[in-house]
Write a protein that holds these residues in place. Structure first.
Motif, short mmCIF file in Angstrom:
data_model
loop_
_atom_site.label_atom_id
_atom_site.label_comp_id
_atom_site.label_asym_id
_atom_site.label_seq_id
_atom_site.Cartn_x
_atom_site.Cartn_y
_atom_site.Cartn_z
N PRO A 189 -11.45 -6.87 4.00
CA PRO A 189 -12.68 -6.51 4.34
C PRO A 189 -12.78 -6.74 5.60
CG PRO A 189 -12.67 -8.61 2.98
CD PRO A 189 -11.56 -8.07 2.91
N ASP A 190 -13.85 -6.06 6.30
CA ASP A 190 -14.09 -6.54 7.84
C ASP A 190 -14.41 -8.10 8.08
OD1 ASP A 190 -13.44 -3.55 8.29
OD2 ASP A 190 -15.85 -3.06 8.29
N ALA A 191 -15.04 -8.41 7.35
CA ALA A 191 -15.66 -9.76 7.46
C ALA A 191 -14.55 -10.60 6.75
CB ALA A 191 -17.24 -9.99 7.07
N GLU A 192 -13.86 -11.57 7.40
CA GLU A 192 -12.84 -12.22 6.81
C GLU A 192 -13.39 -13.50 6.06
OE1 GLU A 192 -9.35 -12.59 9.14
OE2 GLU A 192 -9.41 -10.64 10.00
N THR A 193 -13.97 -13.27 5.05
CA THR A 193 -14.31 -14.26 4.24
C THR A 193 -13.58 -14.77 3.29
OG1 THR A 193 -15.81 -12.70 2.90
CG2 THR A 193 -17.07 -13.71 4.80
N GLU A 194 -12.85 -13.98 2.84
CA GLU A 194 -11.92 -14.08 1.76
C GLU A 194 -10.22 -14.03 2.36
OE1 GLU A 194 -12.26 -14.62 -1.65
OE2 GLU A 194 -14.37 -14.93 -1.58
N PRO A 195 -9.50 -14.78 2.12
CA PRO A 195 -8.03 -14.60 2.67
C PRO A 195 -7.54 -13.28 2.23
CG PRO A 195 -7.95 -16.07 0.60
CD PRO A 195 -9.40 -15.86 1.14
N PRO A 196 -6.73 -12.54 2.82
CA PRO A 196 -6.15 -11.24 2.37
C PRO A 196 -5.33 -11.50 1.26
CG PRO A 196 -5.11 -12.03 4.65
CD PRO A 196 -6.26 -13.11 4.07
N LEU A 197 -5.35 -10.14 0.63
CA LEU A 197 -4.31 -10.30 -0.63
C LEU A 197 -2.89 -10.10 -0.07
CD1 LEU A 197 -5.91 -7.50 -2.64
CD2 LEU A 197 -6.05 -9.85 -3.27
N THR A 198 -2.23 -10.93 -0.53
CA THR A 198 -0.60 -10.87 -0.18
C THR A 198 0.11 -10.26 -1.38
OG1 THR A 198 -0.21 -13.24 -1.07
CG2 THR A 198 -0.73 -12.79 1.22
N SER A 199 -0.11 -9.90 -2.41
CA SER A 199 0.51 -9.16 -3.58
C SER A 199 -0.45 -8.39 -4.25
CB SER A 199 1.17 -10.53 -4.39
OG SER A 199 0.14 -10.96 -5.09
N TRP A 200 0.18 -7.40 -4.88
CA TRP A 200 -0.33 -6.29 -5.66
C TRP A 200 -0.98 -6.77 -6.79
CZ3 TRP A 200 -1.99 -1.75 -4.53
CH2 TRP A 200 -2.46 -0.88 -5.80
N PRO A 201 -2.43 -6.90 -7.08
CA PRO A 201 -3.01 -7.42 -8.01
C PRO A 201 -2.78 -6.64 -9.24
CG PRO A 201 -4.47 -6.41 -6.56
CD PRO A 201 -3.38 -6.24 -6.07
N GLY A 202 -1.64 -6.75 -9.81
CA GLY A 202 -0.98 -5.77 -10.81
C GLY A 202 -1.89 -5.44 -12.24
#
Length: 65
Positions: free
Chosen positions: A23-36
């Motif tokens: 998201p534009d506002a980095e309130t959450e850490p970015p996903l680093t793996s596919w949420p399978g």
């Protein structure tokens, strides 16, 4: 991250590409793996939609003969 599914149908080459971006506002850490597990069902739905459309086209084609 992105994931692509491709189906060779009778009427078209079908491709579904899913992009996951932070998201534009980095309130959450970015996903680093596919949420399978949460998104794997999309492939099944994509196959179902393509099959329904291809079957509908076949019925339509046969009714014009």
């Amino acid at each position: 991250m992105h994931k692509t599914w491709t189906i060779s149908g009778g009427y078209a080459e079908w491709t579904l590409t899913l992009h996951i971006e932070p998201p534009d506002a980095e309130t959450e850490p970015p996903l680093t793996s596919w949420p399978g597990e949460q998104l794997d069902h999309l492939e099944i739905y994509f196959h179902d939609v393509v099959n329904c459309y291809e079957n509908a086209r076949e019925v339509e084609h046969r009714s014009y003969r």
